[in-house]
Design a protein around this motif. Structure first.
Motif, short mmCIF file in Angstrom:
data_model
loop_
_atom_site.label_atom_id
_atom_site.label_comp_id
_atom_site.label_asym_id
_atom_site.label_seq_id
_atom_site.Cartn_x
_atom_site.Cartn_y
_atom_site.Cartn_z
N PHE A 130 0.85 -1.19 0.00
CA PHE A 130 0.00 0.00 0.00
C PHE A 130 0.89 1.24 0.00
N ALA A 131 0.41 2.32 -0.59
CA ALA A 131 1.20 3.55 -0.63
C ALA A 131 0.27 4.75 -0.61
N LYS A 132 0.76 5.84 -0.01
CA LYS A 132 -0.07 7.05 0.04
C LYS A 132 0.80 8.30 0.08
N ALA A 133 0.18 9.42 -0.30
CA ALA A 133 0.78 10.74 -0.19
C ALA A 133 -0.33 11.70 0.24
N ILE A 134 0.04 12.73 0.98
CA ILE A 134 -0.93 13.69 1.50
C ILE A 134 -0.85 14.98 0.69
N ILE A 135 -2.01 15.52 0.32
CA ILE A 135 -2.09 16.77 -0.45
C ILE A 135 -2.88 17.78 0.37
N HIS A 136 -2.23 18.89 0.73
CA HIS A 136 -2.92 19.95 1.48
C HIS A 136 -3.44 20.97 0.48
N VAL A 137 -4.74 21.19 0.49
CA VAL A 137 -5.39 22.05 -0.50
C VAL A 137 -5.93 23.31 0.17
N GLY A 138 -5.55 24.46 -0.39
CA GLY A 138 -6.06 25.73 0.11
C GLY A 138 -5.69 25.98 1.56
N ASP A 139 -6.60 26.63 2.28
CA ASP A 139 -6.35 26.95 3.69
C ASP A 139 -7.21 26.08 4.60
N GLY A 140 -7.55 24.88 4.13
CA GLY A 140 -8.38 23.98 4.92
C GLY A 140 -7.65 23.43 6.12
N GLU A 141 -8.43 22.82 7.03
CA GLU A 141 -7.85 22.24 8.24
C GLU A 141 -7.07 20.97 7.92
N LYS A 142 -6.16 20.63 8.82
CA LYS A 142 -5.41 19.39 8.69
C LYS A 142 -6.35 18.20 8.91
N GLY A 143 -6.03 17.09 8.21
CA GLY A 143 -6.88 15.91 8.29
C GLY A 143 -6.26 14.79 9.09
N SER A 144 -6.89 13.60 9.01
CA SER A 144 -6.40 12.44 9.75
C SER A 144 -5.33 11.68 8.97
N TRP A 145 -5.31 11.80 7.65
CA TRP A 145 -4.33 11.17 6.76
C TRP A 145 -4.45 9.65 6.74
N ASP A 146 -5.61 9.14 7.10
CA ASP A 146 -5.87 7.70 7.09
C ASP A 146 -6.39 7.31 5.71
N ALA A 147 -5.73 6.32 5.08
CA ALA A 147 -6.13 5.88 3.74
C ALA A 147 -7.06 4.67 3.77
N GLY A 148 -7.30 4.11 4.94
CA GLY A 148 -8.13 2.91 5.03
C GLY A 148 -7.34 1.63 4.80
N PHE A 149 -6.01 1.68 4.91
CA PHE A 149 -5.18 0.48 4.76
C PHE A 149 -5.23 -0.37 6.03
N PRO A 150 -5.02 -1.68 5.91
CA PRO A 150 -4.90 -2.49 7.13
C PRO A 150 -3.69 -2.09 7.96
N LEU A 151 -2.59 -1.69 7.29
CA LEU A 151 -1.40 -1.20 7.98
C LEU A 151 -1.22 0.27 7.61
N GLU A 152 -1.31 1.14 8.61
CA GLU A 152 -1.20 2.58 8.38
C GLU A 152 0.03 3.14 9.07
N ILE A 153 0.59 4.19 8.47
CA ILE A 153 1.65 4.99 9.09
C ILE A 153 1.02 6.32 9.48
N THR A 154 1.02 6.62 10.78
CA THR A 154 0.40 7.85 11.26
C THR A 154 1.46 8.74 11.91
N THR A 155 1.15 10.01 12.04
CA THR A 155 2.04 10.97 12.69
C THR A 155 1.21 12.18 13.09
N GLU A 156 1.70 12.90 14.10
CA GLU A 156 1.01 14.12 14.52
C GLU A 156 1.47 15.32 13.72
N LYS A 157 2.60 15.21 13.03
CA LYS A 157 3.11 16.33 12.24
C LYS A 157 2.68 16.17 10.79
N ALA A 158 2.10 17.21 10.23
CA ALA A 158 1.66 17.15 8.84
C ALA A 158 2.85 16.85 7.93
#
Length: 265
Positions: A130-158
């Protein structure tokens, strides 16, 4: 005891599979404006060996919008790309419609791999990438960055706020629980399997591991977790002399690998 067993199996898998394992990763701009067209890319192989990059059988490519809605993508394929040359890759055009954080996700079709094919002791495993990348659009709030994978990599820093010399702590989560997965982190031009500066290890029992982003540019952060348990998989594609479509292939464990792409400022 079970956790220690899982860790031992994961470390063994890392040792026997690393010499030949290919990586799945994605790339796109990580900052964009609302309504701005983006080209997003999916790759499989070794970033440092362009001749081995090709398009494998994939289960899905999709965007997770800030509100959690999933948009499945129809990918096109290309055969030449600046910086790589003649390679096989997938790409699509996407236009974010609202402000906030989007997740571009890719899921490769699983398959069985046995280290015995390359001279090591037999240990057939069902491999899922599985692979993912995060795209920050405009001035919206930060998200959870969860892709729905069984194995996720999470972090508190965007991911799009990471700067050179930052030390960032990540957490490996399997089915929403922290696990002591193995991990690696490397700048894209380093040899992921033998480069002297590649950062590797095993996460703690709370799933956390820290990466030092020593320089700016594209980085790949990967976590792998092996779950014991025998089973059978019906092949959905041919694999050299090992199996053909429709063959029933036995395995002893399941190995999940998740990769996060980060552009470091």
């Amino acid at each position: 005891m079970r956790r220690n067993l899982v860790t031992a199996i994961a470390l063994l898998g890392l040792l026997v599979a690393s010499a030949s394992a290919h990586s799945l990763w994605v790339e796109t701009r990580d900052l964009a404006d609302v309504g701005e067209p983006l080209t997003i890319y999916s790759f499989f192989g070794h970033a440092t060996s362009a001749t081995g990059i090709y398009v494998p059988l994939m289960d899905a490519h999709y965007l997770m919008a800030p509100d959690g809605n999933r948009q499945d993508l129809t990918m096109e394929t290309g055969d030449w790309l600046p910086g790589f040359g003649w390679i096989g890759y997938s790409y699509a055009e996407a236009t974010p419609g609202v402000a906030g954080d989007y997740v571009f996700a890719a899921v490769r079709s699983p398959g069985v791999y046995d280290p015995a094919w390359h001279g090591s002791p037999s240990n057939p495993m069902l491999s899922a990438s599985f692979a993912k990348a995060i795209i920050h659009v405009g001035d919206g709030e930060k998200g959870s960055w969860d892709a729905g994978f069984p194995l996720e990599i999470t972090t508190e820093k965007a991911p799009y706020e990471i700067k050179a010399a930052d030390n960032v702590t990540f957490v490996a989560m399997y089915e929403n629980q922290p696990v002591n997965a193995t991990y690696s982190a490397y700048y894209w031009t380093w040899d992921a399997h033998s480069g002297a500066n590649v950062q590797t290890g095993a996460a703690g029992d709370d799933g956390d591991f820290t990466v030092n982003f020593s320089q700016g540019g594209p980085w790949l952060v990967s976590a792998s977790y092996t779950v014991p348990g025998a089973g059978e998989w019906t092949a959905t594609y041919d694999s050299a002399d090992h199996y053909e479509v429709g063959d029933v292939v036995a395995y002893d464990s399941s190995r999940y690998t998740s990769t996060l792409s980060v552009w470091v400022r």
